[in-house]
Design a protein around this motif. Structure first.
Motif, PDB file in Angstrom:
ATOM      1  N   SER A  19       0.805  -1.202  -0.101  1.00 14.45           N
ATOM      2  CA  SER A  19       0.012   0.130  -0.096  1.00 14.45           C
ATOM      3  C   SER A  19       0.931   1.378  -0.104  1.00 14.45           C
ATOM      4  CB  SER A  19      -0.933   0.000   1.246  1.00 14.45           C
ATOM      5  OG  SER A  19      -0.219   0.063   2.502  1.00 14.45           O
ATOM      6  N   ARG A  20       1.898   1.077   0.435  1.00 14.33           N
ATOM      7  CA  ARG A  20       2.851   2.337   0.626  1.00 14.33           C
ATOM      8  C   ARG A  20       3.600   2.646  -0.801  1.00 14.33           C
ATOM      9  NH1 ARG A  20       8.236   2.656   2.215  1.00 14.33           N
ATOM     10  NH2 ARG A  20       8.479   0.653   2.615  1.00 14.33           N
ATOM     11  N   LEU A  21       3.851   1.389  -1.326  1.00 18.03           N
ATOM     12  CA  LEU A  21       4.664   1.697  -2.670  1.00 18.03           C
ATOM     13  C   LEU A  21       3.695   1.813  -3.876  1.00 18.03           C
ATOM     14  CD1 LEU A  21       6.957  -1.596  -2.591  1.00 18.03           C
ATOM     15  CD2 LEU A  21       7.560   1.185  -2.304  1.00 18.03           C
ATOM     16  N   SER A  22       2.277   1.500  -3.705  1.00 18.34           N
ATOM     17  CA  SER A  22       1.140   1.520  -4.816  1.00 18.34           C
ATOM     18  C   SER A  22       1.169   2.917  -5.509  1.00 18.34           C
ATOM     19  CB  SER A  22       0.086   0.942  -4.273  1.00 18.34           C
ATOM     20  OG  SER A  22      -0.057  -0.486  -4.055  1.00 18.34           O
ATOM     21  N   PRO A  23       1.029   3.899  -4.710  1.00 17.39           N
ATOM     22  CA  PRO A  23       0.631   5.164  -5.473  1.00 17.39           C
ATOM     23  C   PRO A  23       1.810   5.584  -6.501  1.00 17.39           C
ATOM     24  CG  PRO A  23       0.184   5.575  -3.265  1.00 17.39           C
ATOM     25  CD  PRO A  23       0.815   4.086  -3.278  1.00 17.39           C
ATOM     26  N   GLY A  24       3.228   5.362  -6.072  1.00 18.34           N
ATOM     27  CA  GLY A  24       4.293   5.767  -6.780  1.00 18.34           C
ATOM     28  C   GLY A  24       4.516   4.665  -7.815  1.00 18.34           C
ATOM     29  N   LEU A  25       4.250   3.471  -7.580  1.00 23.42           N
ATOM     30  CA  LEU A  25       4.376   2.446  -8.650  1.00 23.42           C
ATOM     31  C   LEU A  25       3.440   2.778  -9.847  1.00 23.42           C
ATOM     32  CD1 LEU A  25       4.724  -0.977  -6.684  1.00 23.42           C
ATOM     33  CD2 LEU A  25       6.371   0.110  -8.448  1.00 23.42           C
ATOM     34  N   LEU A  26       2.155   2.959  -9.339  1.00 20.84           N
ATOM     35  CA  LEU A  26       0.956   3.203 -10.494  1.00 20.84           C
ATOM     36  C   LEU A  26       1.532   4.360 -11.217  1.00 20.84           C
ATOM     37  CD1 LEU A  26      -1.506   2.627 -11.507  1.00 20.84           C
ATOM     38  CD2 LEU A  26      -2.708   4.035  -9.802  1.00 20.84           C
ATOM     39  N   LEU A  27       2.039   5.403 -10.862  1.00 19.16           N
ATOM     40  CA  LEU A  27       2.229   6.658 -11.588  1.00 19.16           C
ATOM     41  C   LEU A  27       3.539   6.296 -12.363  1.00 19.16           C
ATOM     42  CD1 LEU A  27       2.442   9.634 -12.068  1.00 19.16           C
ATOM     43  CD2 LEU A  27       4.084  10.026 -10.355  1.00 19.16           C
ATOM     44  N   VAL A  28       4.564   5.563 -12.128  1.00 16.16           N
ATOM     45  CA  VAL A  28       5.756   5.360 -13.048  1.00 16.16           C
ATOM     46  C   VAL A  28       5.033   4.294 -13.953  1.00 16.16           C
ATOM     47  CG1 VAL A  28       7.917   4.113 -12.912  1.00 16.16           C
ATOM     48  CG2 VAL A  28       7.467   5.665 -11.101  1.00 16.16           C
ATOM     49  N   LEU A  29       4.557   3.403 -13.616  1.00 11.54           N
ATOM     50  CA  LEU A  29       4.003   2.345 -14.617  1.00 11.54           C
ATOM     51  C   LEU A  29       3.224   3.111 -15.873  1.00 11.54           C
ATOM     52  CD1 LEU A  29       3.266  -0.687 -12.449  1.00 11.54           C
ATOM     53  CD2 LEU A  29       5.003  -0.512 -13.724  1.00 11.54           C
ATOM     54  N   VAL A  30       1.991   3.800 -15.423  1.00 11.28           N
ATOM     55  CA  VAL A  30       1.569   4.700 -16.289  1.00 11.28           C
ATOM     56  C   VAL A  30       2.301   5.315 -17.294  1.00 11.28           C
ATOM     57  CG1 VAL A  30      -0.331   6.512 -16.846  1.00 11.28           C
ATOM     58  CG2 VAL A  30      -0.782   4.660 -15.103  1.00 11.28           C
ATOM     59  N   LEU A  31       3.208   6.125 -17.014  1.00 14.25           N
ATOM     60  CA  LEU A  31       3.980   7.110 -17.566  1.00 14.25           C
ATOM     61  C   LEU A  31       5.213   5.897 -18.768  1.00 14.25           C
ATOM     62  CD1 LEU A  31       5.286   9.731 -15.337  1.00 14.25           C
ATOM     63  CD2 LEU A  31       3.612  10.027 -17.117  1.00 14.25           C
ATOM     64  N   ALA A  32       5.529   5.194 -18.031  1.00 12.23           N
ATOM     65  CA  ALA A  32       6.425   4.153 -18.735  1.00 12.23           C
ATOM     66  C   ALA A  32       5.578   3.450 -20.022  1.00 12.23           C
ATOM     67  CB  ALA A  32       7.121   3.024 -17.983  1.00 12.23           C
ATOM     68  N   SER A  33       4.237   3.068 -19.763  1.00  8.04           N
ATOM     69  CA  SER A  33       3.461   2.459 -20.681  1.00  8.04           C
ATOM     70  C   SER A  33       3.256   3.577 -21.848  1.00  8.04           C
ATOM     71  CB  SER A  33       2.258   2.031 -19.996  1.00  8.04           C
ATOM     72  OG  SER A  33       2.509   1.012 -19.054  1.00  8.04           O
ATOM     73  N   LEU A  34       3.059   4.717 -21.393  1.00  6.13           N
ATOM     74  CA  LEU A  34       2.909   5.577 -22.312  1.00  6.13           C
ATOM     75  C   LEU A  34       3.786   6.080 -23.491  1.00  6.13           C
ATOM     76  CD1 LEU A  34       0.889   8.363 -20.367  1.00  6.13           C
ATOM     77  CD2 LEU A  34      -0.104   6.870 -22.175  1.00  6.13           C
ATOM     78  N   ALA A  35       5.166   5.890 -22.837  1.00  8.66           N
ATOM     79  CA  ALA A  35       6.183   6.282 -23.378  1.00  8.66           C
ATOM     80  C   ALA A  35       6.717   4.991 -24.487  1.00  8.66           C
ATOM     81  CB  ALA A  35       7.627   6.344 -22.476  1.00  8.66           C
ATOM     82  N   LEU A  36       6.301   3.875 -24.147  1.00 10.40           N
ATOM     83  CA  LEU A  36       6.322   2.614 -24.938  1.00 10.40           C
ATOM     84  C   LEU A  36       5.439   2.717 -26.001  1.00 10.40           C
ATOM     85  CD1 LEU A  36       7.299  -0.089 -22.683  1.00 10.40           C
ATOM     86  CD2 LEU A  36       8.701   0.885 -24.069  1.00 10.40           C
ATOM     87  N   LEU A  37       3.960   3.278 -25.762  1.00 11.29           N
ATOM     88  CA  LEU A  37       3.168   3.435 -26.571  1.00 11.29           C
ATOM     89  C   LEU A  37       3.302   4.363 -27.827  1.00 11.29           C
ATOM     90  CD1 LEU A  37       0.076   2.476 -27.284  1.00 11.29           C
ATOM     91  CD2 LEU A  37      -0.650   4.166 -25.895  1.00 11.29           C
ATOM     92  N   LEU A  38       4.012   5.288 -27.164  1.00 13.84           N
ATOM     93  CA  LEU A  38       4.290   6.543 -28.136  1.00 13.84           C
ATOM     94  C   LEU A  38       5.227   5.975 -29.214  1.00 13.84           C
ATOM     95  CD1 LEU A  38       3.854   9.530 -29.075  1.00 13.84           C
ATOM     96  CD2 LEU A  38       5.804   9.837 -27.369  1.00 13.84           C
ATOM     97  N   ARG A  39       6.508   5.516 -28.802  1.00 19.40           N
ATOM     98  CA  ARG A  39       7.211   4.740 -29.795  1.00 19.40           C
ATOM     99  C   ARG A  39       6.571   3.546 -30.753  1.00 19.40           C
ATOM    100  NH1 ARG A  39      12.800   2.938 -29.834  1.00 19.40           N
ATOM    101  NH2 ARG A  39      12.952   1.758 -31.718  1.00 19.40           N
ATOM    102  N   SER A  40       5.570   2.819 -30.131  1.00 24.13           N
ATOM    103  CA  SER A  40       4.978   1.941 -31.087  1.00 24.13           C
ATOM    104  C   SER A  40       4.176   2.472 -32.091  1.00 24.13           C
ATOM    105  CB  SER A  40       4.081   1.121 -30.154  1.00 24.13           C
ATOM    106  OG  SER A  40       3.399   0.012 -31.007  1.00 24.13           O
ATOM    107  N   LEU A  41       3.430   3.527 -31.731  1.00 23.68           N
ATOM    108  CA  LEU A  41       2.264   4.222 -32.554  1.00 23.68           C
ATOM    109  C   LEU A  41       3.133   5.191 -33.475  1.00 23.68           C
ATOM    110  CD1 LEU A  41      -0.311   5.706 -29.934  1.00 23.68           C
ATOM    111  CD2 LEU A  41      -0.179   3.516 -31.619  1.00 23.68           C
ATOM    112  N   THR A  42       4.144   5.571 -33.319  1.00 22.98           N
ATOM    113  CA  THR A  42       4.937   6.497 -34.200  1.00 22.98           C
ATOM    114  C   THR A  42       5.855   5.786 -35.148  1.00 22.98           C
ATOM    115  OG1 THR A  42       6.624   7.080 -32.817  1.00 22.98           O
ATOM    116  CG2 THR A  42       5.048   8.400 -32.802  1.00 22.98           C
ATOM    117  N   GLY A  43       6.346   4.625 -34.777  1.00 20.17           N
ATOM    118  CA  GLY A  43       7.377   3.830 -35.291  1.00 20.17           C
ATOM    119  C   GLY A  43       8.868   4.430 -35.768  1.00 20.17           C
ATOM    120  N   LEU A  44       8.936   5.431 -34.760  1.00 19.60           N
ATOM    121  CA  LEU A  44      10.473   6.300 -35.191  1.00 19.60           C
ATOM    122  C   LEU A  44      11.232   5.815 -34.186  1.00 19.60           C
ATOM    123  CD1 LEU A  44       8.851  10.112 -35.475  1.00 19.60           C
ATOM    124  CD2 LEU A  44       9.534   8.527 -37.110  1.00 19.60           C
ATOM    125  N   VAL A  45      12.424   5.403 -34.835  1.00 21.20           N
ATOM    126  CA  VAL A  45      13.643   5.016 -34.115  1.00 21.20           C
ATOM    127  C   VAL A  45      14.222   6.040 -33.420  1.00 21.20           C
ATOM    128  CG1 VAL A  45      15.887   3.710 -34.381  1.00 21.20           C
ATOM    129  CG2 VAL A  45      13.885   3.278 -35.616  1.00 21.20           C
TER     130      VAL A  45
END
Length: 343
Positions: A19-45
């Motif tokens: 419960s102590r780690l969850s808020p920060g973990l959720l924030l980091v996981l969401v931002l990391a997922s968005l970063a990978l999604l952006l690369r996947s959608l654009t296809g720009l190396v």
């Protein structure tokens, strides 16, 4: 009853920690997922997911800020997940890659790597750049960009601002190499094999080196991949050496026991590389873990960005940027000169 009470106590401890780690973990996981999604959608190396991840963390920290309850989860990603991700990089390497590069190629890689590292540290001292920051830029330029920087930063215990600055500098000049190398190739009269070796021996990130080489031919791409991965093999011994140099074994003031400077994640890196060399790891598993590891690295980069305060980076000035530029020019020219001489 005693065992049941102990089990309940342990379960409560795990729940409280989660419960102590969850808020920060959720924030980091969401931002990391968005970063990978952006690369996947654009296809720009050119759009490195690790750079997007660290940039998103910096943006959040220096605009909206983060709540205090997120700090524990962010620290967990930066200190724990990062080490796991670096260890898993060993699964991509094997001794067979050294054989494919050959003695000439391995000698070239070694000379360029050592010369670039020493040159960067020397110039950093001349420019009065902080010793540890200069070492991060030297490692990132000479070995494998962001991955080498974050592995070394754990051993050196650098500030997050130093690490973020070094990642940004090395990514910038690696991207320039990726764009410029295919453009200047007609002026250099290099064969496809020589061009691939040039890319692999001098461009900072693995993805950047491969992308630049494949723009010319598949042969260039294959030799760039092999050369670059052989260069990455130096990550473990260099981190070992820096850990021993900057954090020598010391006596504990309280217990008299010695503390080893050998980081466990580098031991894991070497162990996985050996396992991969002897085909102990199934290909399907390597592929799955490779994708997972990219996500782990992205989460660590987000956490690093969140821990980065731009006002602290501004206080460092432009000297580290000049150092990165000089180091980039040095490795580019030296590797090209040796390739012309040997090939």
């Amino acid at each position: 009853m005693v065992e049941t009470a102990a089990d309940n106590s342990k379960n409560n401890l795990y729940r409280n920690k989660l419960s102590r780690l969850s808020p920060g973990l959720l924030l980091v996981l969401v931002l990391a997922s968005l970063a990978l999604l952006l690369r996947s959608l654009t296809g720009l190396v050119i759009l490195s997911p690790l750079m997007v991840a660290i940039a998103s963390g910096i943006l959040v920290r220096n605009t909206t800020g983060i709540p205090m309850q997120c700090q524990a989860g962010v620290t967990f990603c930066l200190k724990r997940l990062l080490r796991i991700a670096v260890a898993l990089l060993g699964m991509q390497l094997s001794f067979l890659q050294l054989q494919q590069v050959g003695m000439q190629g391995f000698t070239l890689i070694t000379l360029v790597l050592i010369a670039t590292f020493l040159f960067t540290c020397w110039i950093g001292r001349s420019l009065s750049v902080k010793k540890h920051l200069a070492c991060l830029i030297a490692v990132g330029t000479s070995i494998c960009g962001a991955s080498a920087i974050v592995a070394t930063s754990v051993v050196l215990e650098n500030s997050d601002e130093d690490t973020a600055y070094a990642v940004g500098i090395v990514t910038l000049f690696g991207t320039l190499s990726m764009l410029l190398y295919p453009t200047v190739l007609p002026l250099l009269h290099l064969s496809s094999i020589a061009f691939g070796i040039w890319c692999g021996s001098s461009i900072h990130e693995v993805a950047q080196a491969i992308a630049a080489a494949f723009q010319v031919s598949s042969i260039s791409g294959e030799f760039a991949s092999i050369t670059k991965l052989a260069r990455v093999l130096w990550l473990a011994p260099l981190v070992f050496a820096m850990g021993a140099f900057f954090s020598p074994r010391q006596l504990s003031l309280t217990s008299g026991q010695k503390h080893s400077s050998i980081p466990w994640f580098i031991v894991g890196f070497v162990g996985l590389m050996i396992g991969n060399s002897f085909n102990l790891i199934p290909e399907a598993l390597k592929s799955i873990i490779g994708q997972l590891n990219l996500f782990l690295l992205a989460t660590a980069m987000v956490a690093m960005g969140i821990e980065t305060k731009l006002r602290d980076i501004r206080r460092m000035g432009f000297k580290p940027l000049y150092l990165g530029a000089l180091s980039w020019l040095f490795i580019t020219v030296l590797s090209l000169a040796l390739i012309k001489l040997i090939y």
